[in-house]
Design a protein around this motif. Sequence first.
Motif, PDB file in Angstrom:
ATOM      1  N   HIS A 195       0.817  -1.209   0.000  1.00 61.28           N
ATOM      2  CA  HIS A 195       0.000   0.000   0.000  1.00 61.28           C
ATOM      3  C   HIS A 195       0.852   1.262   0.000  1.00 61.28           C
ATOM      4  O   HIS A 195       0.380   2.338  -0.368  1.00 61.28           O
ATOM      5  CB  HIS A 195      -0.961  -0.003   1.199  1.00 61.28           C
ATOM      6  N   SER A 196       2.115   1.136   0.390  1.00 64.99           N
ATOM      7  CA  SER A 196       2.998   2.300   0.381  1.00 64.99           C
ATOM      8  C   SER A 196       3.367   2.735  -1.030  1.00 64.99           C
ATOM      9  O   SER A 196       3.851   3.854  -1.222  1.00 64.99           O
ATOM     10  CB  SER A 196       4.276   1.997   1.180  1.00 64.99           C
ATOM     11  N   VAL A 197       3.160   1.859  -2.030  1.00 68.71           N
ATOM     12  CA  VAL A 197       3.410   2.259  -3.417  1.00 68.71           C
ATOM     13  C   VAL A 197       2.094   2.501  -4.164  1.00 68.71           C
ATOM     14  O   VAL A 197       2.083   2.692  -5.385  1.00 68.71           O
ATOM     15  CB  VAL A 197       4.261   1.207  -4.180  1.00 68.71           C
ATOM     16  N   PHE A 213       8.378  -0.702  -7.155  1.00 68.69           N
ATOM     17  CA  PHE A 213       9.102  -0.154  -6.015  1.00 68.69           C
ATOM     18  C   PHE A 213       8.835  -0.897  -4.706  1.00 68.69           C
ATOM     19  O   PHE A 213       9.372  -0.520  -3.668  1.00 68.69           O
ATOM     20  CB  PHE A 213       8.780   1.339  -5.845  1.00 68.69           C
ATOM     21  N   VAL A 214       8.006  -1.943  -4.749  1.00 66.63           N
ATOM     22  CA  VAL A 214       7.762  -2.741  -3.547  1.00 66.63           C
ATOM     23  C   VAL A 214       9.069  -3.298  -2.970  1.00 66.63           C
ATOM     24  O   VAL A 214       9.324  -3.166  -1.763  1.00 66.63           O
ATOM     25  CB  VAL A 214       6.751  -3.876  -3.819  1.00 66.63           C
ATOM     26  N   ASN A 246      -0.642  -2.255  -7.155  1.00 67.89           N
ATOM     27  CA  ASN A 246       0.387  -2.210  -6.120  1.00 67.89           C
ATOM     28  C   ASN A 246       0.641  -3.577  -5.466  1.00 67.89           C
ATOM     29  O   ASN A 246       1.432  -3.676  -4.535  1.00 67.89           O
ATOM     30  CB  ASN A 246       0.056  -1.175  -5.040  1.00 67.89           C
ATOM     31  N   ALA A 247       0.010  -4.635  -5.965  1.00 68.90           N
ATOM     32  CA  ALA A 247       0.248  -5.973  -5.422  1.00 68.90           C
ATOM     33  C   ALA A 247       1.527  -6.558  -6.026  1.00 68.90           C
ATOM     34  O   ALA A 247       1.841  -6.344  -7.198  1.00 68.90           O
ATOM     35  CB  ALA A 247      -0.931  -6.889  -5.729  1.00 68.90           C
ATOM     36  N   TRP A 248       2.274  -7.323  -5.212  1.00 68.15           N
ATOM     37  CA  TRP A 248       3.490  -7.963  -5.696  1.00 68.15           C
ATOM     38  C   TRP A 248       3.143  -9.331  -6.270  1.00 68.15           C
ATOM     39  O   TRP A 248       2.393 -10.094  -5.661  1.00 68.15           O
ATOM     40  CB  TRP A 248       4.509  -8.106  -4.565  1.00 68.15           C
ATOM     41  N   PRO A 249       3.665  -9.673  -7.466  1.00 69.09           N
ATOM     42  CA  PRO A 249       3.318 -10.949  -8.093  1.00 69.09           C
ATOM     43  C   PRO A 249       3.764 -12.146  -7.254  1.00 69.09           C
ATOM     44  O   PRO A 249       4.924 -12.236  -6.848  1.00 69.09           O
ATOM     45  CB  PRO A 249       4.082 -10.905  -9.426  1.00 69.09           C
TER      46      PRO A 249
END
Length: 279
Positions: A195-197, A213-214, A246-249
């Motif tokens: 959520h920060s990105v 940028f995660v 903004n979710a990481w794969p």
Amino acid sequence: MKLCHFQAGLDQPVFLISGPCVIESEQLALDTAGLLKEMTDRLGIPFIYKSSFDKANRSSSRSFRGPGLEKGLQILETVKRVIGVPVLTDVHEDTPLAEVAAVVDVLQTPAFLCRQTNFIRNVAAQGLPVNIKKGQFLAPWDMKHVVDKARETGNTQIMVCERGVSFGYNTLVSDMRGLAVMRETGCPVVFDATHSVQQPGGRGASSGGQREFVPVLARAAVASGVAGLFMETHPDPDKALSDGPNAWPLPHLEALLNTLKDLDDVVKAQGFIEQQFLN
């Protein structure tokens, strides 16, 4: 602090809260939770599965909110029983808290609601661990007052979570100094790397994000010293029904966790010299 089946704190290995932003289907939940458990078991990282049965804080009324309370809790209970992991979900002001608390292991309060006194107290009064997200509008030192409200219920299992600070329109920025400041609450500090990105409302009717940028922020947070990491993930973020940008794969998560675990080990072995100046 005792959190589910493990100890959480700055002197303990970093733990992970992860899962799709919102419950999309039982099969996706089971598949994702199963893969997350396998990779965290391999790495020795304590793990809590996260997914929301209802996302009330959406950009548009047309946005997907989840399956709702009854179906969502049923799916979370199935994940907990079949995969054998603790589960966390968001709650809101109109959520029947006792009903949710009877199923899940950890409650989470949305960042927008961190100043709602009655809400914070009611959630903490359920007696479960609570992850309180710091509002995008709040200074890190002001989280002390939020924590005080929660602890007045007698609940000492409180965590504080950084998820970025509003920086102009549709933009967030993460100040890593805030992680050290929030340690002064005496609570385990969690960093929300996804959520920060986020770019709130950045796509007009939905939020955007810069998932590339995660890893940058996650590495910086772990190097700064945190008790836990929060990272929403999805097998195919471009098809996710909530917070996909903004979710990481999921296929790339284990490699990132491996780096973060190594960083955590090094940083915590050396201790935190800044504590003598902060106390």
